[in-house]
Design an enzyme around this catalytic site. Structure first.
Site, PDB file in Angstrom:
ATOM      1  N   ASP A   1       0.861  -1.088  -0.003  1.00  0.00           N
ATOM      2  CA  ASP A   1       0.041   0.068   0.031  1.00  0.00           C
ATOM      3  C   ASP A   1       1.050   1.109  -0.061  1.00  0.00           C
ATOM      4  OD1 ASP A   1      -2.050  -1.716   0.208  1.00  0.00           O
ATOM      5  OD2 ASP A   1      -2.577  -1.262   2.208  1.00  0.00           O
TER       6      ASP A   1
ATOM      7  N   ASP B   1     -13.547  -4.034  -1.369  1.00  0.00           N
ATOM      8  CA  ASP B   1     -13.144  -3.645   0.173  1.00  0.00           C
ATOM      9  C   ASP B   1     -14.475  -3.799   0.883  1.00  0.00           C
ATOM     10  OD1 ASP B   1     -10.331  -2.644  -0.496  1.00  0.00           O
ATOM     11  OD2 ASP B   1     -11.218  -0.955  -1.470  1.00  0.00           O
TER      12      ASP B   1
HETATM   13  O1  1PR Z   1     -10.414   2.933  -5.084  1.00  0.00           O
HETATM   14  O2  1PR Z   1      -9.645   2.548  -7.423  1.00  0.00           O
HETATM   15  O3  1PR Z   1      -8.645   4.297  -6.172  1.00  0.00           O
HETATM   16  O4  1PR Z   1      -8.355   2.126  -5.384  1.00  0.00           O
HETATM   17  C1  1PR Z   1      -7.801   2.444  -3.880  1.00  0.00           C
HETATM   18  C2  1PR Z   1      -7.159   0.951  -3.542  1.00  0.00           C
HETATM   19  O5  1PR Z   1      -6.503   1.100  -2.576  1.00  0.00           O
HETATM   20  C3  1PR Z   1      -7.979  -0.096  -3.349  1.00  0.00           C
HETATM   21  O6  1PR Z   1      -7.609  -1.408  -3.852  1.00  0.00           O
HETATM   22  C4  1PR Z   1      -8.269  -0.090  -1.786  1.00  0.00           C
HETATM   23  O7  1PR Z   1      -8.233  -1.752  -1.555  1.00  0.00           O
HETATM   24  C5  1PR Z   1      -7.013   0.275  -1.482  1.00  0.00           C
HETATM   25  N1  1PR Z   1      -6.860   1.177  -0.124  1.00  0.00           N
HETATM   26  C6  1PR Z   1      -7.471   2.241  -0.014  1.00  0.00           C
HETATM   27  N2  1PR Z   1      -7.265   2.764   1.109  1.00  0.00           N
HETATM   28  C7  1PR Z   1      -6.561   1.723   1.919  1.00  0.00           C
HETATM   29  C8  1PR Z   1      -6.154   1.505   3.327  1.00  0.00           C
HETATM   30  O8  1PR Z   1      -5.501   0.648   3.868  1.00  0.00           O
HETATM   31  N3  1PR Z   1      -6.365   2.746   4.015  1.00  0.00           N
HETATM   32  N4  1PR Z   1      -5.557  -0.345   1.138  1.00  0.00           N
HETATM   33  C9  1PR Z   1      -6.371   0.980   0.975  1.00  0.00           C
HETATM   34  C10 1PR Z   1      -6.306  -1.621   0.849  1.00  0.00           C
HETATM   35  C11 1PR Z   1      -5.761  -3.584   1.690  1.00  0.00           C
HETATM   36  C12 1PR Z   1      -4.991  -4.763   1.208  1.00  0.00           C
HETATM   37  C13 1PR Z   1      -4.073  -5.128   2.209  1.00  0.00           C
HETATM   38  C14 1PR Z   1      -4.655  -6.314   2.701  1.00  0.00           C
HETATM   39  C15 1PR Z   1      -3.475  -7.325   3.392  1.00  0.00           C
HETATM   40  N5  1PR Z   1      -5.257  -2.455   1.578  1.00  0.00           N
HETATM   41  O9  1PR Z   1      -4.359  -4.410   0.157  1.00  0.00           O
HETATM   42  O10 1PR Z   1      -2.775  -4.891   1.884  1.00  0.00           O
HETATM   43  O11 1PR Z   1      -5.706  -6.076   3.678  1.00  0.00           O
HETATM   44  O12 1PR Z   1      -3.207  -6.464   4.744  1.00  0.00           O
HETATM   45  P1  1PR Z   1      -2.576  -7.592   5.839  1.00  0.00           P
HETATM   46  O13 1PR Z   1      -2.039  -8.646   5.289  1.00  0.00           O
HETATM   47  O14 1PR Z   1      -1.666  -6.820   6.657  1.00  0.00           O
HETATM   48  O15 1PR Z   1      -3.860  -7.716   6.747  1.00  0.00           O
HETATM   49  P2  1PR Z   1      -9.325   3.173  -6.120  1.00  0.00           P
END
Ligand code: 1PR
Length: 526
Positions: free
Chosen positions: A225, A380
């Site tokens: 991320d 999500d």
């Molecule tokens: O909406 O098309 O602009 O895409 C934004 C992207 O950013 C989406 O794929 C969304 O999942 C991601 N995103 C947005 N905000 C966050 C955040 O964390 N604040 N991250 C985010 C999403 C989730 C996973 C994470 C897993 C594994 N991250 O990618 O890596 O949950 O984590 P873990 O193994 O530590 O539990 P758009």
């Protein structure tokens, strides 16, 4: 010197990077004469056959290619570059003129398994070929495709691969070679195969007893991320249930390129970058992200996915960019797939409301040009507990083994947008199916409740979505130990599992996850 046929929509950067790593000078084809003057010609192609063959016809490349091939000069076609050698494809509704060097056609997979076939599979080698010098028969290569060639002449089969049934995964006749798999994305084995193409002369092969490879590996994906911190530096961060700040500051877990390289060297089967503030920033103004991709693809030879901000956009000067423009820039910078989050929710809700495909959405336009396999939908969702399925009649409700705070034994999974900041009235399974119908090729299934908790994947969610779609599903969120990967592969049919926190915090190296899975008889790429 290698001449590279770039028809415009394939990912040639990865191939160029791999060849340059081997010390080769790579010259692109700019006109028909360049084809005829080539010493060794490489034709990589990912995406949609019809788009590719149409461009070859329009550019007047068909005749010079036929001439080059008729002289049995060294040629390596990758994926669509292999398909182009045959007489036509089921992926081409208009039946454009193809090269027709080999008799036979390209057909869509007919199997109960997920299509596209995405991942690392073994090859059964049918000929002794210099292309496989130094490569053992158990080695796996990276595949991403929904169609495969069906040659009429069995003597040209170089390798077959099992996916439901055996299909032809490479052909060779004299110096003309085509592979369905992507050597440029197949780690050390793929780099070796490209080195063999570059150095061996002649490439001639002969029949041998078939040596058997193995099946499809479960993929382990490292997710980064990425966002700018308050000082403006691009950092890899990690949230707890999507909250990436600690004591007010954005958590900084390292630099994106260095971490991606570390994970590649540790055996990651794929790397995913999520530009998590992409929903409010415009990626084409966020050039560091493009730079990250370019730098990473010079050093990392497994598939790269990029997500965040893939949508239509008008900048402050009034200039309009389509989602396809944004994706094209990412593909040119080294991405193999793009992942769409928030926009997929808006697109699917419109589609379900009207029942009509507009043909202009990000999912449809990108998959039309780059192929379904290039479009990942990142979902999500959050759990919404209910006492009874009738309490949420418009949603896919499941009975859960993990009751809610009020003892509720049912739940549904509500989709969110803008990084979990807002909810929408659509459930994860319905969203996944609608996106598949619109042309998506894979689902990245996050779970906000589990993200960063180290408590294991939400297998109930994964089974629900995996049971709804026929495209591959990547399980994500909650991995805390190697056993959690084993659990997700034993209890669900997910094709891949993704994790972030445990890798960033160096709690469990990727190799340790793979060693554990191997000991539990889960097929992996070693
Ligand atoms: O909406 O098309 O602009 O895409 C934004 C992207 O950013 C989406 O794929 C969304 O999942 C991601 N995103 C947005 N905000 C966050 C955040 O964390 N604040 N991250 C985010 C999403 C989730 C996973 C994470 C897993 C594994 N991250 O990618 O890596 O949950 O984590 P873990 O193994 O530590 O539990 P758009």
């Amino acid at each position: 010197m290698i001449t590279l046929l770039d028809y415009g929509a394939g990912n040639v950067r990865s191939v160029t990077n791999a060849l340059e790593k081997l010390g080769q000078k790579v010259t692109p084809v700019t006109c028909a004469e360049d084809i005829l003057n080539a010493e060794k010609l490489l034709f990589p192609g990912v995406g949609n056959y019809e788009t590719m063959i149409q461009i070859l016809n329009t550019k007047g490349y068909i005749e010079p290619l036929r001439q080059y091939l008729a002289q049995d000069r060294p040629f390596l076609g990758i994926c669509l570059g292999l398909h182009a050698l045959f007489e036509g494809s089921e992926e081409d509704d208009s039946d454009h003129e193809s090269l027709g060097v080999f008799k036979g056609r390209v057909k869509r997979f007919v199997t109960d398994l997920s299509v596209p076939h995405i991942g690392w599979s073994g090859v059964n080698i049918h000929q002794d070929s210099p292309m496989f010098n130094g490569i053992e028969s158990g080695n796996k290569f990276y595949f991403v495709h929904s169609y495969h060639v069906v040659p009429e002449d069995a003597s040209i089969i170089l390798t077959t691969t099992s996916y439901g049934n055996d299909f032809v995964s490479a052909v060779q006749k004299g110096n003309i070679i085509g592979t369905q798999f992507h050597p440029e994305k197949s780690g050390p084995s793929g780099i070796r195969l490209l080195e063999n193409f570059v150095s061996a002369s002649p490439l001639t092969s002969r029949p041998r007893n078939i040596s058997r490879g193995s099946g499809l590996a479960k993929r382990i994906i490292a997710c980064l991320d990425v966002r700018a911190n308050d000082q403006g530096d691009l950092v890899v961060t990690k949230g707890d249930q999507y909250d990436v700040r600690e004591k007010g500051d954005v958590r900084n877990l390292g630099k994106p390129v260095a971490l991606a390289k570390r994970y590649y060297e540790d055996g990651a089967d794929e790397i995913t970058f999520l530009n998590i503030t992409g929903f409010r920033d415009f990626p084409l103004e966020d050039l560091p992200m493009i730079q990250v991709l370019k730098e990473t693809s010079k050093q990392v030879f497994v598939p790269l996915t990029i997500g965040g901000g893939i949508r239509d956009y008008t900048d402050s000067s009034g200039k309009y960019y389509s989602a396809l423009d944004v994706a094209a820039q990412y593909f040119r910078s080294g991405a193999d797939k793009v992942s769409i989050g928030s926009d997929a929710v808006y697109i699917a809700m419109d589609y379900l409301k009207t029942g009509k495909k507009t043909g202009t959405s990000a999912i449809e336009t990108i998959s039309r040009v780059y192929g379904n396999q290039a479009v990942v939908i990142s979902i999500d969702p959050k759990r919404v507990y209910v006492n009874h399925p009738d309490d949420a009649p418009d949603h896919r409700v499941i009975e859960t083994r993990l009751p809610g705070p009020g003892g509720e034994t049912y739940c549904w999974y509500q989709c969110t947008v803008k990084g979990g900041r807002e909810t929408r009235d659509i459930d994860a399974a319905t969203l996944a199916l609608a996106c598949q119908e619109l042309g998506a090729g894979e689902i990245l299934l996050n779970c906000i409740d589990r993200d960063g908790t180290n408590s294991g994947f939400d297998t109930e969610l994964i089974n629900l979505v995996r049971g709804t779609v026929s495209i591959p599903v990547i399980a994500s969120s909650g991995a805390g130990c190697a056993q959690h990967f084993d659990q997700v592969f034993k209890e669900t049919d997910a094709e891949a599992a993704l994790a972030a926190g445990i890798f960033h915090r160096k709690e469990v190296p990727i190799q340790a996850v793979k060693a554990f899975l191997s000991g539990q008889a889960v097929e992996i790429r070693s």
